[in-house]
Design a protein around this motif. Structure first.
Motif, short mmCIF file in Angstrom:
data_model
loop_
_atom_site.label_atom_id
_atom_site.label_comp_id
_atom_site.label_asym_id
_atom_site.label_seq_id
_atom_site.Cartn_x
_atom_site.Cartn_y
_atom_site.Cartn_z
N LEU A 178 79.15 4.95 5.34
CA LEU A 178 77.71 4.88 5.57
C LEU A 178 77.33 3.68 6.42
O LEU A 178 76.40 3.76 7.24
N ASP A 179 78.04 2.57 6.28
CA ASP A 179 77.81 1.40 7.14
C ASP A 179 78.06 1.75 8.60
O ASP A 179 77.32 1.32 9.49
N VAL A 180 79.11 2.54 8.84
CA VAL A 180 79.41 2.95 10.21
C VAL A 180 78.27 3.80 10.76
O VAL A 180 77.82 3.60 11.89
N VAL A 181 77.79 4.75 9.96
CA VAL A 181 76.68 5.60 10.41
C VAL A 181 75.45 4.75 10.73
O VAL A 181 74.80 4.96 11.76
N LEU A 182 75.15 3.81 9.88
CA LEU A 182 74.01 2.92 10.12
C LEU A 182 74.21 2.13 11.41
O LEU A 182 73.31 2.03 12.25
N GLY A 183 75.41 1.59 11.59
CA GLY A 183 75.70 0.82 12.80
C GLY A 183 75.62 1.67 14.05
O GLY A 183 75.05 1.24 15.07
#
Length: 116
Positions: A80-85
């Motif tokens: 999810l951090d990757v998606v946000l980034g």
């Protein structure tokens, strides 16, 4: 750097190159990030592959690619951090391309263009 290079943002790649250089990052890692070539560390390679998968599949990452990311030691929250980034950073890369943002003089030494 993966999103910047993938979205062909000359300004962002130069900026990240300057930052990584200032932080003492190994030149071979910087070159691999800029060129999209093999990364020297498997966990970073898994992160890059997952980031590209998020971009390629508009977030609908195939199960095998998510599993490979998790098998590399990441957790679901990291996905999810990757998606946000990716979402946040895409705005910047596209805006820089649209406006043809010039490199500031301190970044000209780190100029970049996509491989053809």
């Amino acid at each position: 750097m993966t999103v910047a290079a993938r979205n062909r943002c000359h300004l962002c790649v130069a900026m990240h190159t300057a930052t990584l250089t200032r932080l003492g990052t190994a030149a071979d890692l910087i070159a691999a990030l800029r060129d999209g070539t093999e990364l020297p560390e498997p966990r970073l390679a898994a992160l890059r592959r997952f980031t590209v998968a998020v971009l390629d599949h508009a977030g609908d990452v195939p199960d095998d690619e998510l599993t490979a990311f998790l098998d590399a030691g990441y957790r679901p929250r990291h996905a999810l951090d990757v998606v946000l980034g990716v979402g946040t950073y895409t705005i910047s890369t596209l805006a820089n391309r649209l406006t043809r943002a010039p490199l500031d003089p301190p970044l000209t030494a780190y100029a970049w263009g996509p491989a053809l």
